[in-house]
Design an enzyme around this catalytic site. Structure first.
Site, PDB file in Angstrom:
ATOM      1  N   ALA A 128       0.928   2.846  -2.222  1.00  0.00           N
ATOM      2  CA  ALA A 128       1.439   2.921  -1.085  1.00  0.00           C
ATOM      3  C   ALA A 128       0.288   2.539   0.766  1.00  0.00           C
ATOM      4  O   ALA A 128       0.145   2.981   1.135  1.00  0.00           O
ATOM      5  CB  ALA A 128       1.330   4.441  -1.578  1.00  0.00           C
ATOM      6  N   LYS A 142      -3.814  -7.528   9.466  1.00  0.00           N
ATOM      7  CA  LYS A 142      -2.423  -7.554  10.361  1.00  0.00           C
ATOM      8  C   LYS A 142      -2.617  -5.526  11.238  1.00  0.00           C
ATOM      9  O   LYS A 142      -1.589  -5.752  11.947  1.00  0.00           O
ATOM     10  CB  LYS A 142      -1.604  -7.467   8.883  1.00  0.00           C
ATOM     11  CG  LYS A 142      -1.110  -8.001   8.212  1.00  0.00           C
ATOM     12  CD  LYS A 142      -0.458  -8.072   7.474  1.00  0.00           C
ATOM     13  CE  LYS A 142      -0.476  -9.170   6.502  1.00  0.00           C
ATOM     14  NZ  LYS A 142       0.730  -9.131   5.313  1.00  0.00           N
ATOM     15  N   GLN A 190      -1.184  11.392  -3.024  1.00  0.00           N
ATOM     16  CA  GLN A 190      -0.906  12.430  -2.132  1.00  0.00           C
ATOM     17  C   GLN A 190      -0.496  10.630  -1.078  1.00  0.00           C
ATOM     18  O   GLN A 190       0.130  11.377  -0.098  1.00  0.00           O
ATOM     19  CB  GLN A 190      -1.963  12.414  -1.542  1.00  0.00           C
ATOM     20  CG  GLN A 190      -2.277  13.006  -0.037  1.00  0.00           C
ATOM     21  CD  GLN A 190      -1.108  14.450   0.047  1.00  0.00           C
ATOM     22  OE1 GLN A 190      -1.227  15.339  -0.558  1.00  0.00           O
ATOM     23  NE2 GLN A 190      -0.986  14.773   1.994  1.00  0.00           N
TER      24      GLN A 190
HETATM   25  P1  ATR Z   1      -2.513  -4.125   0.732  1.00  0.00           P
HETATM   26  O1  ATR Z   1      -2.514  -4.134   2.529  1.00  0.00           O
HETATM   27  O2  ATR Z   1      -2.659  -4.813  -0.686  1.00  0.00           O
HETATM   28  O3  ATR Z   1      -1.750  -2.983  -0.200  1.00  0.00           O
HETATM   29  P2  ATR Z   1      -4.271  -1.261   0.189  1.00  0.00           P
HETATM   30  O4  ATR Z   1      -4.225  -0.676   1.837  1.00  0.00           O
HETATM   31  O5  ATR Z   1      -5.843  -1.270  -0.293  1.00  0.00           O
HETATM   32  O6  ATR Z   1      -4.030  -2.824   0.456  1.00  0.00           O
HETATM   33  O7  ATR Z   1      -3.963  -0.773  -0.476  1.00  0.00           O
HETATM   34  C1  ATR Z   1      -3.906  -1.611  -2.161  1.00  0.00           C
HETATM   35  C2  ATR Z   1      -2.982  -0.269  -2.714  1.00  0.00           C
HETATM   36  O8  ATR Z   1      -3.275  -0.877  -4.399  1.00  0.00           O
HETATM   37  C3  ATR Z   1      -2.602   0.962  -2.506  1.00  0.00           C
HETATM   38  O9  ATR Z   1      -1.480   1.883  -3.456  1.00  0.00           O
HETATM   39  C4  ATR Z   1      -3.710   1.377  -4.185  1.00  0.00           C
HETATM   40  O10 ATR Z   1      -3.582   2.692  -4.871  1.00  0.00           O
HETATM   41  P3  ATR Z   1      -4.445   3.359  -4.207  1.00  0.00           P
HETATM   42  O11 ATR Z   1      -3.881   3.537  -3.180  1.00  0.00           O
HETATM   43  O12 ATR Z   1      -4.501   4.641  -5.275  1.00  0.00           O
HETATM   44  O13 ATR Z   1      -5.608   3.145  -4.050  1.00  0.00           O
HETATM   45  C5  ATR Z   1      -3.265   0.115  -5.304  1.00  0.00           C
HETATM   46  N1  ATR Z   1      -4.171  -0.120  -6.447  1.00  0.00           N
HETATM   47  C6  ATR Z   1      -4.947  -0.998  -5.934  1.00  0.00           C
HETATM   48  N2  ATR Z   1      -5.516  -1.145  -7.985  1.00  0.00           N
HETATM   49  C7  ATR Z   1      -5.188  -0.559  -8.381  1.00  0.00           C
HETATM   50  C8  ATR Z   1      -4.812  -0.312  -9.827  1.00  0.00           C
HETATM   51  N3  ATR Z   1      -6.055  -1.360 -10.742  1.00  0.00           N
HETATM   52  N4  ATR Z   1      -4.286   0.051 -10.393  1.00  0.00           N
HETATM   53  C9  ATR Z   1      -3.350   1.004  -9.506  1.00  0.00           C
HETATM   54  N5  ATR Z   1      -3.475   0.739  -8.159  1.00  0.00           N
HETATM   55  C10 ATR Z   1      -4.064  -0.073  -7.440  1.00  0.00           C
END
Ligand code: ATR
Length: 272
Positions: A128, A66, A155
């Site tokens: 995020a 994307k 953050q």
């Molecule tokens: P996407 O394009 O699906 O949003 P990404 O940009 O890698 O993928 O973002 C993944 C999101 O899921 C992030 O907000 C991540 O939190 P962090 O920024 O702290 O990594 C969140 N995420 C993934 N696994 C998680 C978990 N087990 N518990 C809480 N948040 C999770």
């Protein structure tokens, strides 16, 4: 020759987009074909160029391309520019228009299909990453009383808050600090469900009559929706409605016709 469209991603084999668009074109009597294209991680731009040379009129773009789709677009809609992600490409002579229909799809599913008002409500958006970023602007356009972004890495939530503060009332938080707050709509835009996990939401964040929405979907309730149900959320929704609605928005961009989404959502929803 029917007009040619495709979804491109990696992986792509399990994409439901070909099925959805086949239904839309049947329903609206459009002379078009829609296929799935697998691209290697470094082969996105070449695959798109080849598809255009073969007469392709437009594409849907899914994980992990994307961001790259944003970069190859010669023009972006505002919602795609703000999301920094493109899920829909429209090829028009030399121009590549990049749009992002994910947020519009989510909002349409919530407001029209689920008949849930966003305006004036307390909305919690979990996550995020790219998925959260893609839906922020369309959510804020509905003017929630407050949109709180919560993320494991606080953050990143804070950075999104600052970036989107011009578009509406927006706050950011880690999960623990949500304790004591209540929300009318709680949206899971994290990828935690993919690994069967659940962000560490404190108990008690679901207001009476609240909606829990997981942008992911799978067989049965996701861990987040199970948690929401235990916590008293009265309305539960998975991402199938959003999937079909974002597809309908793309279809409308390409063909100028709005297909009916309800029968397609029903077709995709497993029997309960
Ligand atoms: P996407 O394009 O699906 O949003 P990404 O940009 O890698 O993928 O973002 C993944 C999101 O899921 C992030 O907000 C991540 O939190 P962090 O920024 O702290 O990594 C969140 N995420 C993934 N696994 C998680 C978990 N087990 N518990 C809480 N948040 C999770």
């Amino acid at each position: 020759m029917p007009d040619l469209y495709a979804v491109i991603g990696n992986p792509i084999a399990h994409s439901k987009s070909p099925l959805i668009h086949a239904e839309f074109s049947r329903q609206t009597d459009q002379d078009m074909r829609y296929e799935a294209i697998f691209a290697p991680p470094d082969g996105f731009a070449i695959a798109v160029a080849t598809f255009r040379q073969c007469g392709g009129k437009g594409m849907n773009v899914t994980v992990p391309f994307k961001l790259e789709a944003c970069k190859i677009s010669t023009r972006l809609t505002e919602r795609a520019a703000v999301a920094q992600a493109v899920n829909t490409l429209v090829f028009d002579n030399d121009e590549i228009l990049g749009d992002n229909t994910d947020g519009a799809g989510l909002v349409r599913d919530i407001v029209i299909n689920l008949d849930f008002v966003i305006t004036g409500k307390r909305v919690l958006l979990m996550g995020a990453g790219g998925a959260a970023r893609g839906v922020l602007l369309p959510l804020l356009e509905h003017q929630p009383q407050m949109l709180t972004i919560a993320n494991r890495t606080a953050q990143k939530a804070h950075e999104l808050q600052q970036q989107f503060s011009a578009y509406g009332s927006i706050a950011s938080s880690n999960y623990a600090d949500l304790a004591g707050q209540r929300f009318d709509i709680v949206i899971n835009a994290t990828s935690a469900s993919l690994s069967g996990e659940l962000p560490s939401l404190p108990a008690g964040v679901f207001a009476a009559e609240s909606l829990a929405y997981d942008m992911m979907y799978g067989n049965g309730l996701t861990p987040f929706l199970q948690f929401a149900q235990q916590q008293g959320a009265t309305h539960l929704a998975d991402g199938i409605g959003m999937l079909v609605e974002q597809a309908a928005e793309s279809f409308f961009l390409w063909r100028g016709v709005r297909p009916e989404t309800e029968p397609v959502i029903a077709m995709l929803r497993p029997e309960t």
